[in-house]
Write an enzyme that holds these catalytic residues in place. Structure first.
Site, short mmCIF file in Angstrom:
data_model
loop_
_atom_site.label_atom_id
_atom_site.label_comp_id
_atom_site.label_asym_id
_atom_site.label_seq_id
_atom_site.Cartn_x
_atom_site.Cartn_y
_atom_site.Cartn_z
N GLU A 25 -9.69 -58.94 -163.18
CA GLU A 25 -9.37 -58.45 -164.53
C GLU A 25 -7.96 -57.87 -164.67
OE1 GLU A 25 -12.80 -56.02 -165.19
OE2 GLU A 25 -14.08 -57.78 -165.39
N ASP B 254 -6.88 -50.21 -165.19
CA ASP B 254 -8.00 -50.83 -165.90
C ASP B 254 -9.25 -49.96 -165.76
OD1 ASP B 254 -10.06 -52.38 -166.85
OD2 ASP B 254 -9.60 -54.16 -165.64
N LYS C 100 -23.90 -56.03 -166.00
CA LYS C 100 -22.85 -56.27 -165.00
C LYS C 100 -22.96 -55.30 -163.82
CE LYS C 100 -17.83 -56.94 -164.92
NZ LYS C 100 -16.64 -56.91 -165.81
N ASP D 76 -13.88 -63.12 -170.64
CA ASP D 76 -13.93 -61.76 -170.11
C ASP D 76 -15.38 -61.30 -170.24
OD1 ASP D 76 -13.92 -59.03 -169.69
OD2 ASP D 76 -12.48 -58.55 -171.28
#
Ligand SMILES: [Zn+2]
Lengths: 214, 624
Positions: B180, B202, B77, B12
């Site tokens: 994810e 999420d 990211k 992850d």
């Protein structure tokens, strides 16, 4: 129902097991490219009929997806992995087409040799006038913010669409033996669904849908 | 199928935190840093020195963020697979330097600049991935070369490619990119046999995803996904920071410009967010220089009002996803929460309202994606055979048509793998090249969509305009990554395709970076090695010096003077020499020459003529 035989390797070339689907062997998981003659019904190994029950369609799809998905070919050759990706794309398209009754009817018309939506653009005679009137009324209701009128239109159009779909369902499985005239009439019915869908989209215009990318 | 394969790890790779998981017959587990600690979270933070050499990763790097804001890289990211123009606003909030990459192409990419070195976002992510890879290797006791990496469901092709490139630069073959929320659903549904419809909400640091899945006969079928790649828990922090900065300006007439104070405000805001999860109010205090102290009390109510607009945007996306899946709240059996920001009570409350069901909270929202990556790894390595994942593409794919419209070929929320074909032809007589601008997005105009790159078809046979027919197949694979192939229909020959990515790296660049990463790692390691060798030498020299001092009665004057002089020489040598091997050789020779001294001192101590103290008890020198 059409009873064309599936013409393809009936036995697995690697293990000689009887094949139950044209693209994968149950026994040894060998994959085969989609044969030219196979249609979406063949791919999912289901009867070639409009009257599909969505549960058994889903079950057939899941069972074959499980066998050919690239995730189950992780350790195999690059050719096998590429083939599994392509086959998965093809059965996904087959499933998406057959799951939706309108797309399914259009697909049956196509493989039964009927005219395409480009060849026959007509809609039932009274539809255009009806749609024009509805469109004007919807615009009025939208302008004045008349929610009740909008809801009423939504109901009317949904009912009209359902009625048309019922006619389509009644005639779809007769397409294999139908005359050119009947096939053309079937296309005309299918074309009218698009008009109802457009009207419904106008009624449900979601201002947020356009704002997805920021 | 069937034969035993190399191990695959699940990663992850988060905006804020990263985790690495493994899976065997016993199921998925997260891997901790060492046997004693159960700390499985690695903050996605890389600490560099002023020259741009990588120094620390994770918790230790994050600990230095306040003192060294300009050489500590976090939130990388957010820059992955994006153009400089796309991220200019976000860069303003980052304390480290980000510049437009100077490439001799029309590609638009950002890079992080530290000292003399510059790093593309995949290179920085690769440092985090390498750290996770090493953590796994330490756990297994052997090398690991394959990984599953998770990405936000809303990531476009360029962002997915960038993630895969980062893996390659880190020496990992990325065998699968998994969304994810889908990974979270895998972790949630692993031990559940009953059929169910699950919504995964999420809310990460920088992205928001909502996915709705149907779990049936071990098949996880994604029905719809929606979200926003620019919405996350960081927005909550930023709202607080903006409030503080404004009040500081009003009260003290001071503009917050120092990266250190900015970073302090960020840390404070993160803490406030956490504290307000179980308390009704929280206070902060921050020294802003010149003996001025800013104090503030924030109530939970005020905080909730501040974050409400962001939360409402997530709820709108939830409604859109349900609509795509033709479902109503009553059809959703379970809501799974993912991401640290879902600990905020207000988020939980509003999510419960929109789905009309209490969210499932038994799984740690910060662990669940990592665990799911582990499950997917076990599916791919053939350990888990009963589970299969059927995902969808989050964005529509199309091409720019004449007049600048987006010609849609594949719609959003279509099951992957999927493909579409389109025939292209020439506009001029004898034209042998065709350029196609490939797009992703939901907007009508090409300019409002993301350009994935220009695909140039070559080797078109010279013919009158309009005669050649090139059939191009666009295939989105199970990773959500686009593969394009082309065929000239008359000849049946494959046409060549050259891809010029809009925001990505070319294959050659990735290969070069993979090599450079190894060289850099070696250089950085060598630099650390040199420091270690020097430290060891200093330690040994100090030890001898103190022995000479304490046992001076055992040695004569010239002996002592001789050693003092050699110690001084060695110290100078160690500073001027940067070859660790030479320094080590000299250190060993010196230590050898001191053995007789040490023996005499020891004998004297044993015979009781000299009292020893604990000072020269044997201590382990720093390892090197
Ligand atoms: Zn076989």
């Amino acid at each position: 129902m059409d009873e064309r035989a599936i013409s393809l390797p009936v036995k697995c070339l690697s293990c000689n097991e009887q094949l139950t689907t044209p693209i994968v062997c149950d026994g040894c998981h060998t994959l085969y490219p989609v044969p030219q003659s196979a249609d979406f019904f063949d791919l999912l190994s289901i009867p070639r009929t409009f009257a599909l029950d969505s549960e058994s369609l889903s079950r057939a799809y899941r069972s074959i997806a499980r066998q050919i998905h690239p995730d189950t070919f992780g350790g195999d050759s690059i050719e096998a992995r590429n083939l599994s990706t392509r086959l998965s794309a093809q059965i996904n398209e087959a499933f998406a087409t057959l799951r939706d009754p309108v797309k399914r009817a259009a697909y049956i018309l196509e493989i039964a040799g009927g005219p395409s939506a480009i060849e026959v653009r007509e809609v039932p005679g009274t539809l255009l006038g009806e749609v024009m009137m509805l469109r004007e009324e919807i615009e009025q209701a939208q302008k004045s913010g008349d929610e009740a009128a909008m809801e009423k239109h939504r109901e009317t159009i949904t009912t009209r669409r359902e009625d048309t779909l019922r006619l389509i369902a009644d005639r779809a499985d007769a397409l294999w033996e139908a005359s050119d005239e009947d096939k053309k009439a079937f296309r005309v019915l299918l074309n009218s669904i698009k008009y109802f869908d457009n009207l419904l989209a106008e009624l449900q215009a979601d201002p947020l849908a356009a704002g997805k990318d920021h | 199928m069937g034969e035993k394969r190399d191990i695959i790890i699940g990663i992850d790779l988060g905006t804020t935190n990263s985790l690495v998981a493994m899976a065997d017959e016993a199921g998925p587990r997260l891997i901790a840093g060492d046997a004693e600690s159960d700390d499985v979270i690695v903050p996605s933070v890389v600490g560099f020195d002023e020259t741009g050499a990588m120094q620390t990763i994770g918790t230790s790097a994050r600990a230095h963020a306040i003192e060294r804001p300009t050489t500590t890289v976090h939130s990388i990211k957010r820059l992955m697979g994006r153009g400089f123009a796309d991220v200019e606003q976000e860069i303003a909030a980052l304390p480290y330097r980000v510049e437009k990459r100077d490439a001799a192409t029309d590609r638009d990419m950002a890079e992080v600049v530290i000292g003399a070195r510059s790093f593309t976002p995949p290179e920085v992510s690769a440092l985090i991935l390498r750290h996770l890879k090493q953590r796994a290797e330490k756990h297994f006791g052997h090398p690991v070369s394959r990984a599953v990496i998770t990405v936000p469901a809303q990531f476009d092709d360029a962002q997915r490619q960038a993630t895969r490139d980062a893996g390659q630069i880190a020496g990992l073959e990325v065998v699968r990119i998994v969304n994810e929320p889908t990974a979270a659903a895998l972790a949630y549904g692993l031990d559940r046999k009953e059929d169910a419809t699950i919504a995964v909400y999420d809310l990460g640091g920088g992205t928001f995803d909502i996915s709705i899945l149907r779990l049936e006969d071990g098949v996880f079928e994604v029905l719809a996904t929606n979200g926003d790649t620019h919405l996350g828990g960081d927005d909550f922090d930023n709202a607080l920071i903006a409030l503080f900065a404004e009040e500081i300006r009003d009260q003290f007439g001071v503009e917050i410009t120092s990266p250190t104070i900015k970073q302090q405000l960020r840390t404070l805001s993160e803490n406030i967010k956490k504290r307000l999860s179980d308390r009704d109010e929280a206070q902060i205090e921050i020294a802003i220089g010149n003996d001025k102290v800013y104090r503030k009390t924030i109530t939970r109510n005020a905080f909730e009002q501040m974050i409400a607009p962001f939360v409402i945007r997530t709820l709108d996306a939830c409604s859109r996803a349900m609509k795509t899946a033709s479902l109503t709240p009553g059809d959703i059996d379970q809501v799974v929460l993912v991401g640290g920001s879902t600990r905020v009570p207000y988020v939980r409350k509003r999510v419960a309202e929109v789905f009309n069901t209490k969210p499932y909270t038994a799984l740690n929202p910060e662990h669940v994606v990592g665990l799911g990556a582990g499950v997917q790894a076990s599916i791919l390595s053939g350990i888990e055979r009963d589970v299969l994942l059927l995902d969808v593409t989050p964005l529509s794919l199309g091409i720019e048509t004449l007049g600048g419209a987006m010609g849609k070929l594949i719609a959003a929320n279509v099951k992957i793998p999927c493909q579409a074909s389109e025939t292209f032809t020439t506009f001029k007589d004898g034209q042998t090249n065709i350029k196609i601008n490939v797009l992703q997005g939901e907007r009508e105009l090409a300019k409002d969509c993301r350009s994935l790159g220009v695909f140039e078809l070559g080797g078109v046979p010279p013919m009158p305009a309009g005669l050649p027919k090139i059939s191009v197949t666009f295939l989105i694979d199970q990773n959500g990554i686009l593969n394009v192939s082309a065929k000239e229909q008359r000849s049946g020959k494959a046409a060549s395709i050259q891809i010029i990515p809009s925001h990505g790296l070319t294959r050659d660049e990735v290969k070069r970076m993979e090599q450079e990463a190894i060289t850099h790692a070696r250089e950085d390691m060598a630099a650390h090695h040199l420091i270690d060798v020097r430290t060891t030498l200093a330690f040994d020299l100090n030890k001898v010096e103190s022995m000479l001092h304490r046992h001076s009665s055992q040695f004569d004057e010239t002996e002592i003077e001789d050693f003092r002089q050699r110690i001084a020489e060695l110290r100078t040598f160690a500073q001027s020499c940067d070859d660790p091997t030479k320094i080590n050789e000299r250190r060993e020779a010196f230590n050898h020459s001191t053995l007789p001294l040490a023996e005499r001192a020891m004998t004297a101590a044993l015979s009781g003529s000299v009292a020893t103290d604990d000072g020269d008890n044997i201590q382990a020198p720093p390892s090197n």
